[in-house]
Design a protein around this motif. Structure first.
Motif, PDB file in Angstrom:
ATOM      1  N   ALA A 197       0.818  -1.208   0.000  1.00  0.00           N
ATOM      2  CA  ALA A 197       0.000   0.000   0.000  1.00  0.00           C
ATOM      3  C   ALA A 197       0.851   1.256   0.000  1.00  0.00           C
ATOM      4  O   ALA A 197       0.474   2.292  -0.576  1.00  0.00           O
ATOM      5  CB  ALA A 197      -0.943  -0.006   1.202  1.00  0.00           C
ATOM      6  N   ALA A 198       2.027   1.185   0.633  1.00  0.00           N
ATOM      7  CA  ALA A 198       2.900   2.360   0.711  1.00  0.00           C
ATOM      8  C   ALA A 198       3.826   2.483  -0.502  1.00  0.00           C
ATOM      9  O   ALA A 198       4.551   3.475  -0.633  1.00  0.00           O
ATOM     10  CB  ALA A 198       3.739   2.296   1.991  1.00  0.00           C
ATOM     11  N   PHE A 199       3.781   1.500  -1.415  1.00  0.00           N
ATOM     12  CA  PHE A 199       4.710   1.483  -2.555  1.00  0.00           C
ATOM     13  C   PHE A 199       4.331   2.568  -3.575  1.00  0.00           C
ATOM     14  O   PHE A 199       3.210   2.596  -4.079  1.00  0.00           O
ATOM     15  CB  PHE A 199       4.673   0.099  -3.215  1.00  0.00           C
ATOM     16  CG  PHE A 199       5.543  -0.019  -4.429  1.00  0.00           C
ATOM     17  CD1 PHE A 199       6.928   0.096  -4.335  1.00  0.00           C
ATOM     18  CD2 PHE A 199       4.976  -0.236  -5.684  1.00  0.00           C
ATOM     19  CE1 PHE A 199       7.728  -0.016  -5.465  1.00  0.00           C
ATOM     20  CE2 PHE A 199       5.765  -0.346  -6.805  1.00  0.00           C
ATOM     21  CZ  PHE A 199       7.148  -0.236  -6.708  1.00  0.00           C
ATOM     22  N   GLU A 200       5.251   3.471  -3.885  1.00  0.00           N
ATOM     23  CA  GLU A 200       5.040   4.548  -4.855  1.00  0.00           C
ATOM     24  C   GLU A 200       6.284   4.649  -5.752  1.00  0.00           C
ATOM     25  O   GLU A 200       7.187   5.436  -5.499  1.00  0.00           O
ATOM     26  CB  GLU A 200       4.800   5.883  -4.135  1.00  0.00           C
ATOM     27  CG  GLU A 200       3.520   5.973  -3.327  1.00  0.00           C
ATOM     28  CD  GLU A 200       2.291   6.108  -4.217  1.00  0.00           C
ATOM     29  OE1 GLU A 200       2.463   6.437  -5.409  1.00  0.00           O
ATOM     30  OE2 GLU A 200       1.167   5.892  -3.713  1.00  0.00           O
ATOM     31  N   PRO A 201       6.366   3.863  -6.787  1.00  0.00           N
ATOM     32  CA  PRO A 201       7.570   3.875  -7.630  1.00  0.00           C
ATOM     33  C   PRO A 201       7.672   5.172  -8.433  1.00  0.00           C
ATOM     34  O   PRO A 201       6.676   5.746  -8.853  1.00  0.00           O
ATOM     35  CB  PRO A 201       7.361   2.667  -8.550  1.00  0.00           C
ATOM     36  CG  PRO A 201       5.876   2.529  -8.647  1.00  0.00           C
ATOM     37  CD  PRO A 201       5.345   2.932  -7.299  1.00  0.00           C
ATOM     38  N   TYR A 222       0.746  -3.505  -9.080  1.00  0.00           N
ATOM     39  CA  TYR A 222       1.714  -3.505 -10.189  1.00  0.00           C
ATOM     40  C   TYR A 222       1.078  -2.936 -11.467  1.00  0.00           C
ATOM     41  O   TYR A 222       1.666  -2.117 -12.166  1.00  0.00           O
ATOM     42  CB  TYR A 222       2.210  -4.924 -10.431  1.00  0.00           C
ATOM     43  CG  TYR A 222       3.134  -5.057 -11.617  1.00  0.00           C
ATOM     44  CD1 TYR A 222       4.452  -4.603 -11.549  1.00  0.00           C
ATOM     45  CD2 TYR A 222       2.687  -5.628 -12.804  1.00  0.00           C
ATOM     46  CE1 TYR A 222       5.303  -4.719 -12.636  1.00  0.00           C
ATOM     47  CE2 TYR A 222       3.532  -5.750 -13.891  1.00  0.00           C
ATOM     48  CZ  TYR A 222       4.832  -5.296 -13.815  1.00  0.00           C
ATOM     49  OH  TYR A 222       5.674  -5.397 -14.897  1.00  0.00           O
ATOM     50  N   GLU A 223      -0.155  -3.348 -11.751  1.00  0.00           N
ATOM     51  CA  GLU A 223      -0.845  -2.866 -12.942  1.00  0.00           C
ATOM     52  C   GLU A 223      -1.125  -1.375 -12.860  1.00  0.00           C
ATOM     53  O   GLU A 223      -1.143  -0.681 -13.883  1.00  0.00           O
ATOM     54  CB  GLU A 223      -2.167  -3.625 -13.140  1.00  0.00           C
ATOM     55  CG  GLU A 223      -1.994  -5.101 -13.472  1.00  0.00           C
ATOM     56  CD  GLU A 223      -1.306  -5.314 -14.816  1.00  0.00           C
ATOM     57  OE1 GLU A 223      -1.426  -4.434 -15.690  1.00  0.00           O
ATOM     58  OE2 GLU A 223      -0.640  -6.354 -14.972  1.00  0.00           O
ATOM     59  N   ALA A 224      -1.330  -0.868 -11.643  1.00  0.00           N
ATOM     60  CA  ALA A 224      -1.645   0.555 -11.480  1.00  0.00           C
ATOM     61  C   ALA A 224      -0.498   1.442 -11.934  1.00  0.00           C
ATOM     62  O   ALA A 224      -0.709   2.593 -12.344  1.00  0.00           O
ATOM     63  CB  ALA A 224      -1.994   0.844 -10.025  1.00  0.00           C
ATOM     64  N   PHE A 225       0.723   0.926 -11.853  1.00  0.00           N
ATOM     65  CA  PHE A 225       1.890   1.722 -12.246  1.00  0.00           C
ATOM     66  C   PHE A 225       2.529   1.231 -13.541  1.00  0.00           C
ATOM     67  O   PHE A 225       3.662   1.579 -13.858  1.00  0.00           O
ATOM     68  CB  PHE A 225       2.930   1.703 -11.117  1.00  0.00           C
ATOM     69  CG  PHE A 225       2.476   2.399  -9.871  1.00  0.00           C
ATOM     70  CD1 PHE A 225       2.562   3.790  -9.766  1.00  0.00           C
ATOM     71  CD2 PHE A 225       1.938   1.686  -8.816  1.00  0.00           C
ATOM     72  CE1 PHE A 225       2.140   4.437  -8.622  1.00  0.00           C
ATOM     73  CE2 PHE A 225       1.502   2.327  -7.670  1.00  0.00           C
ATOM     74  CZ  PHE A 225       1.597   3.707  -7.564  1.00  0.00           C
ATOM     75  N   GLN A 226       1.801   0.407 -14.321  1.00  0.00           N
ATOM     76  CA  GLN A 226       2.320  -0.138 -15.570  1.00  0.00           C
ATOM     77  C   GLN A 226       2.665   0.961 -16.568  1.00  0.00           C
ATOM     78  O   GLN A 226       3.537   0.808 -17.413  1.00  0.00           O
ATOM     79  CB  GLN A 226       1.300  -1.107 -16.192  1.00  0.00           C
ATOM     80  CG  GLN A 226       1.784  -1.859 -17.418  1.00  0.00           C
ATOM     81  CD  GLN A 226       2.914  -2.827 -17.100  1.00  0.00           C
ATOM     82  OE1 GLN A 226       2.969  -3.362 -15.997  1.00  0.00           O
ATOM     83  NE2 GLN A 226       3.811  -3.021 -18.031  1.00  0.00           N
TER      84      GLN A 226
END
Length: 344
Positions: free
Chosen positions: A18-22, A75-79
């Motif tokens: 949830a905290a992952f923001e690449p 993962y798909e949200a930041f594809q």
């Protein structure tokens, strides 16, 4: 490892996800490897299923599936990061030279057909067309072909239906019959098109081929008019140095009838395998329209006369370009077709 401990780990991983923001595609790839890779956490946790008691496997499976879906959706949200990175590496360079368009070629059959049409149009002929699936009347009966004529046999003709008879037309003469029935005289037409006959495919024959048939009906039309028309056609198609001869022949739809030969283009009339050592090659059949055909189509045979001729376009093309195998026309071999690029 006890199930409760595994569930606690999963909850910790969920908070990490949830905290992952690449910020870059590289960070996103590291995330994929850590959670979704072949040795990632999702697969590792699924491997713990074997240590869970049977009565709790269903409950544990639901927890794992929810965790997997969360990891994948994040993962798909930041594809888009990866797509943007790939696009940045393939920016359009407007300074590069353009790619040239490759020119196509017309088929040799089309080249000769169009040339023949233009020649006859200069003589005042107009183009008439008709259906390729034809009825018995227009293909046979109206053209004076008797019921026991061999052309009506299924071995020579592709029938679509019997009683009533429908078939793939065996010649474009059926178009002539349809035009004559309209009764608009005089008639001066050519009928180009594809025709079908039930023949064994070989270097000299095929089950379909192309024709141009001509018809001229008016008052006081003679065989001399026919000869001069065909003389002009041969000179425009092949040149003025070719000899022409007419041989008496028989066709049910013309009387008198003839076949027209020209001196062989291959050997110049000296004799070769193509002309069977005669020095002559047949290119068409012709004759004066049979009076019975005029009457069948509602034309007064005591007032009007006419001539007709039929030309095989494949035969013309083989002579013009010295092609010795008829099958080449329908094989769509690009190496063969490219040879005619300069003839368009």
């Amino acid at each position: 490892m006890p199930m409760e401990q595994i569930v606690q780990q999963i909850e910790a991983y969920k908070q990490e996800i949830a905290a992952f923001e690449p910020k870059t595609a590289e960070e996103l790839e590291q995330y994929r490897i850590r959670f979704l890779g072949t040795k990632g956490l999702v697969k590792t946790l699924f491997g713990e299923m074997k240590s869970v008691p049977n009565e709790r496997k269903k409950e544990f499976g639901q927890v794992l599936n929810a965790f997997k879906q969360l990891a994948e959706s994040r993962y798909e949200a930041f594809q888009q990061l990866k797509d943007d990175d790939a696009a940045a590496g393939h920016e359009l360079d407007l300074t590069l030279p353009g790619e040239p368009h490759r020119l196509g070629t017309r088929h040799p059959i089309s080249i000769l057909r169009n040339k023949a049409i233009r020649i006859f149009e200069r003589l005042g002929f107009s183009i008439a067309e008709g259906p390729e699936i034809e009825d018995d009347w227009h293909n046979f009966t109206a053209l004076n072909l008797a019921e026991n004529h061999p052309a009506r046999d299924m071995q020579d003709t592709f029938y679509v239906n019997h009683h009533p008879d429908w078939l793939l037309r065996t010649h474009t003469s059926s178009v002539q019959a349809r035009v004559m029935e309209q009764g608009k005289l005089p008639i001066r037409i050519i009928c180009p098109g594809r025709v079908y006959r039930n023949e064994t495919i070989s270097a000299r024959a095929h089950c379909f081929f192309h024709q141009i048939e001509g018809l001229y009906i008016a008052e006081n039309v003679s065989f001399a008019d026919l000869k001069q028309t065909l003389y002009y056609f041969v000179q425009e198609m092949f040149g003025k140095d070719f000899k022409v001869r007419f041989r008496p022949s028989y066709f049910p739809f013309t009387e008198p009838s003839a076949e027209m030969d020209i001196s062989c283009l291959i050997c110049g009339g000296e004799g070769c395998n193509v002309c069977k050592h005669t020095g002559w090659v047949e290119i068409l059949g012709c004759g004066m329209v049979h009076p019975q055909i005029l009457e069948n189509c509602g034309i007064d045979s005591t007032k009007y006369t006419g001539y007709a001729f039929g030309i095989g376009i494949e035969r013309l093309t083989m002579l013009k370009y010295q092609i010795k195998d008829l099958r080449l026309f329908s094989e769509n071999d690009v190496r063969f077709l490219k040879q005619f690029q300069g003839t368009i």
